[in-house]
Enzyme design. Structure first.
Site, PDB file in Angstrom:
ATOM      1  CB  THR A  14      -0.937  -0.023   1.234  1.00 48.63           C
ATOM      2  OG1 THR A  14      -1.807  -1.156   1.117  1.00 48.63           O
ATOM      3  CG2 THR A  14      -1.760   1.247   1.328  1.00 48.63           C
ATOM      4  CB  SER A  26       3.433  -6.521  -0.486  1.00 46.22           C
ATOM      5  OG  SER A  26       3.099  -6.751   0.871  1.00 46.22           O
ATOM      6  CB  THR A  80      14.177   3.980  12.719  1.00 55.13           C
ATOM      7  OG1 THR A  80      14.671   5.231  13.170  1.00 55.13           O
ATOM      8  CG2 THR A  80      15.145   2.873  13.127  1.00 55.13           C
ATOM      9  CB  CYS A  88     -18.382  -6.223   4.548  1.00 56.86           C
ATOM     10  SG  CYS A  88     -19.889  -6.068   5.491  1.00 56.86           S
TER      11      CYS A  88
END
Ligand SMILES: *Cc1c(COP(=O)(O)O)cnc(C)c1O
Length: 412
Positions: free
Chosen positions: A74, A200, A238, A326
């Site tokens: 993302t 990812s 970091t 949903c």
């Protein structure tokens, strides 16, 4: 390690490779130094990050300096889109597709509110793009073309280099969300048209909360997170050291295992798919079966609710997915299947099985053993069956037309 379930939901997330976890542990215990510190204790941690960067770069066919570590897919997608717009501020047009992940679609929707023009390319019934539509949409004002490499729900693979060639011919930046492709299909960024590419960790057996963004050498990159000078000033904060080291290990393992693993997975996936189609009436495969991830099958079972199938599978400890989201208390079918223009009964009765290198033939056997009974039971319970054509016509005519801007997006 004990498997508590038959996990066929690997496009949602994957089991961290035990070897990855072992590699990470020292960085959660003894080696807790800050890689930015001047002392040797921190420095050795910095070295581990550098090694991970080299592993990810090798997997992608990129240079280590082209890899930025992020917190997730993302973040990579958000960063890439903003960076592309900042690189060419005089242009205000974005081209993406109707079947992107929400972390692309929702950014584009917000950018529309801020005055950008966005084209959401349609897909056909197989979930495939029309390159003529892409070409017709491109102008000298197009700053960015952003498409996924492979679709999370159907596994459909887009013709990335053809898309990139068109984008480049108009001087647009080309960003690819490759979260579902990395580790599942071989490709190399050497000589590629791709400027920015997202991956990812948790989709390739590394932990959640870490990812990478590839930025092609020479690309005028503007960072998203500002702060310290980590990642050579391109992503402040970091570093999530343990997870980065884990991602590096996962990339190394993919490099060794991928070819073998995808052959094995494709064989099991094909057996699962063929046998289901042969033993259960009124079902069909969704997606472009000729250009598809080797681990994914998405099957529409007519006249049953996907969620009812999932609940029944869950009783046997089998994890799959329906892609429904949903929204406002009701189940909306997947925005991806909607964009494909599939009939109502397929939209609502589709199930995705996504395999991994941990999937076994015995697990596939178990699914094949229980599925016919599950579908039969649900169809027996349903007031609607294949003979009830009037019901279908009614619901189909009540369906709102597919408009990308209003599509509820399915997230995973
Ligand atoms: C999972 C996924 C993402 C998001 O990645 P996260 O690391 O979960 O934020 C983006 N794009 C696609 C295609 C995905 O499948």
């Amino acid at each position: 390690m004990m498997h508590t379930c038959i996990y066929l939901d690997n496009n949602a997330t994957t089991q961290p490779d035990p070897e990855v976890v072992v590699t990470m542990l020292p960085y959660l215990t003894d080696l807790y130094g800050n890689p930015s510190s001047m002392h040797t204790f921190g420095g050795q941690v910095g070295k581990a990050i550098q090694e991970a960067r080299e592993s990810v770069a090798t997997l992608l066919g990129a240079e280590p300096t082209e890899i930025i570590f992020t917190s997730c897919g993302t973040e990579g997608n958000n960063t890439a889109i903003r960076a592309a717009l900042a690189a060419q501020p005089e242009r205000n047009h974005i081209i993406t597709t109707q079947v992107e992940h929400p972390c692309v679609l929702n950014v584009c929707k917000q950018l529309e509110k801020q005055g950008y023009k966005v084209t959401y390319l349609s897909v056909n019934h197989q979930g495939q793009l029309d390159l003529m539509e892409l070409e017709a949409s491109l102008t000298g004002n197009t700053a960015l073309v952003s498409t996924m490499y492979a679709n999370n729900e159907t596994g459909t693979i887009f013709p990335i280099e053809n898309i990139g060639a068109l984008a480049k011919s108009y001087g647009a930046t080309f960003h690819v969300d490759a979260v579902q492709a990395v580790g599942k299909i071989p490709f190399s960024l050497k000589g590629s048209t791709i400027d920015l590419l997202t991956l990812s960790g948790h989709k390739l057996h590394a932990p959640k909360g870490v990812g990478s963004l590839y930025v092609k050498k020479g690309f005028r990159f503007r960072p998203f997170l500002l702060g310290g000078h980590q990642e050579r000033g391109r992503r402040a904060g970091t570093e999530n050291v343990a997870s980065i080291v884990g991602l590096g290990k996962a990339a190394e393992i993919e490099l060794q295992e991928m070819t073998k693993a995808i052959q094995r997975e494709a064989k099991m996936r094909d057996r699962l798919e063929k046998t289901l189609l042969a033993t259960i009436a009124d079902c069909e495969v969704n997606g472009d079966v000729k250009n598809r991830l080797p681990n994914t099958t998405n099957i529409g079972f007519k006249y049953v609710e996907g969620e009812a199938i999932l609940l029944s599978l869950d009783k046997y400890g089998i994890c799959a997915s329906s892609g429904s989201a949903c929204t406002s208390g009701s189940l909306e079918p997947s925005h991806i299947l909607q964009a494909m223009g599939l009939p109502y009964t397929i939209l609502h009765g589709s199930i995705r099985f996504s395999l991994s290198r941990y999937t076994t033939e015995r697990e596939i056997d178990k699914v094949l053993e229980v599925m016919p009974g599950i579908i039969q039971r649900l169809r027996d319970l349903s007031p609607f069956n294949s003979e009830d054509v009037t019901w279908l016509q009614t619901v189909n005519s009540n369906q709102p037309s597919v408009n990308s801007k209003q599509l509820p997006v399915t997230s995973e």
